[in-house]
Design a protein around this motif. Structure first.
Motif: not given
Length: 129
Positions: A16-31, A39-47
């Motif tokens: 569960i922690v490993q599910i949330f880690l990338p999600s939280m990080l991706r939220n920082r990148e995309t808002g 998410r029909d349009e691609p977001g910014p590149p994955v960090g």
């Protein structure tokens, strides 16, 4: 509850922690507005760190079903013992260590830690025979 089942439960918490880690990080990148939308349009590149955490999660999912099956089968069959005990500890500890190693981008040692986790699975399976 046996120690193997408790360690399995902790491993599921790790998942569960490993599910949330990338999600939280991706939220920082995309808002959050982007992530909450379709998410029909691609977001910014994955960090870099987000990508590493996504791959670490995927890596966990490669062996987690085997670990779950081995521990549950051993429990149901009454085959729990030193092999399942050691195997469950090895798997969980190695998987916990694996996450920061992957996040830091540390090669070779990360691979050795992965092999230790796989050894844990093999020991749990060996207990079935």
């Amino acid at each position: 509850m046996t120690i193997e089942l408790k360690l399995l439960a902790w491993t599921l918490i790790l998942a569960i922690v490993q599910i949330f880690l990338p999600s939280m990080l991706r939220n920082r990148e995309t808002g959050t507005a982007y992530n909450a939308g379709p998410r029909d349009e691609p977001g910014p590149p994955v960090g870099v760190l987000t990508g590493r955490m996504m791959r670490a999660k995927s890596n966990l999912y490669e062996t987690l079903p085997l670990f779950i099956a081995a521990i549950l089968t051993a429990h149901i069959a009454g085959r729990e013992g030193s092999l399942t005990h050691i195997g469950a500890w090895l798997y969980l500890i190695a998987r916990v260590i694996y996450v920061p190693l992957y996040a830091a981008g540390i090669p070779y040692i990360r691979s050795m830690v992965w092999l230790v986790s796989l050894l844990g699975v093999v020991l749990a399976i060996a207990a079935l025979f």
